[in-house]
Design an enzyme around this catalytic site. Structure first.
Site: not given
Length: 271
Positions: A188-189, A213, A218, A237-238
């Site tokens: 999610s975040r 992820d 980031e 973050h993919i």
């Protein structure tokens, strides 16, 4: 907007008096001040649906990679120091395990569809309970209290939007409710998890592992303790990062911009 750039703040809005529409990639809108944009008469669009399939796929990939220790296994297999493969090097079962999904929106539901094929027991926590026919289709059981889900799950997967309510939703208390054999998966975040509490939980074996992820920031600083832990997998973050999906995202953003400039209803407008 791609990767939340440029920053849409009052300074930028004042410098762009003719701005009509902001199209943002992906589903999350936590980086946008919708009230501020609306006060300037600017409409907002995103691309919420096209990302769900790929992000659900990645959630399953992270669960499998973590449980079967694929990253560690690869490192062992290619290491010049490896002389034999230890027989006692074991992972954890996914098939038949209990998956707790926090956030049963489009992405969370697609994860459940995939998990059903692995014969997993599926629990979910959501603001609203899904329809019975939707629950039955994937064999999901609703947990009104997140605590019940955390206590029972072998894998806890986060698929919520970042809001003031979900910021640091998973902290020290929630991690301590999880099984010591459990894995936390976050697609999610990063801010949905209290990262300091997660580091402590992983170091002290409060939970077994994490597969992320998303983080904050980031990328993480290169000396961050999460980067040094063997029981952590981190990807950059993919969730939506496939060629087809990114192409369609760009098309949808362009469609929204064209509609906004033409004064037409905006597809996928964020209201």
């Amino acid at each position: 907007m791609w990767y939340h750039k440029p920053a849409i703040n009052e300074e930028l809005l004042k410098s762009l008096p003719n701005l009509k529409v902001v199209a943002s990639s992906g589903v999350g809108i936590d980086h946008l001040d919708l009230k501020l944009l609306s006060s300037y008469g600017v409409k907002v669009a995103n691309t919420p649906f096209i990302v769900s399939t790929d992000t659900a796929d990645l959630g399953m990939a992270l669960m499998l990679a973590s449980s079967r220790r694929l990253v560690e296994g690869h490192e062992m297999a290619v290491s010049p120091d490896t002389e034999y493969f230890p027989a006692a090097w074991l992972g954890a079962e996914v098939s038949g395990a209990t998956l707790g999904i926090v956030g049963m929106g489009t992405i969370g539901y697609k994860v459940a569809e995939r998990a059903k094929a692995f014969e997993m027991k599926i629990l979910y926590h959501n603001r609203n309970q899904r329809k019975k026919e939707e629950e039955n289709a994937v064999g999901a059981l609703y947990c009104k209290k997140i605590d019940d889900l955390l206590q029972q799950s072998d894998f806890v997967l986060l698929a919520v939007n970042l809001t003031p309510h979900t910021r640091k939703l998973i902290g020290k208390r929630e991690l301590e409710l999880m099984k010591p054999t459990a894995t936390l998966i976050n697609i999610s975040r990063g801010l949905v998890v209290d990262q300091d509490a997660l580091v402590e939980a992983l170091q002290n074996k409060v939970i077994k592992a994490a597969a992320l992820d998303v983080t904050y920031p980031e990328p993480l600083p290169r000396d961050h303790p999460l980067l040094k832990l063997k029981n952590v997998i981190i990807t950059p973050h993919i969730g939506s990062a496939t060629k087809k999906t990114r192409w369609v995202m760009m098309e949808e953003m362009a469609e929204s911009i064209e509609a906004g400039l033409a004064g037409l209803p905006i597809p996928r407008e964020v209201l």
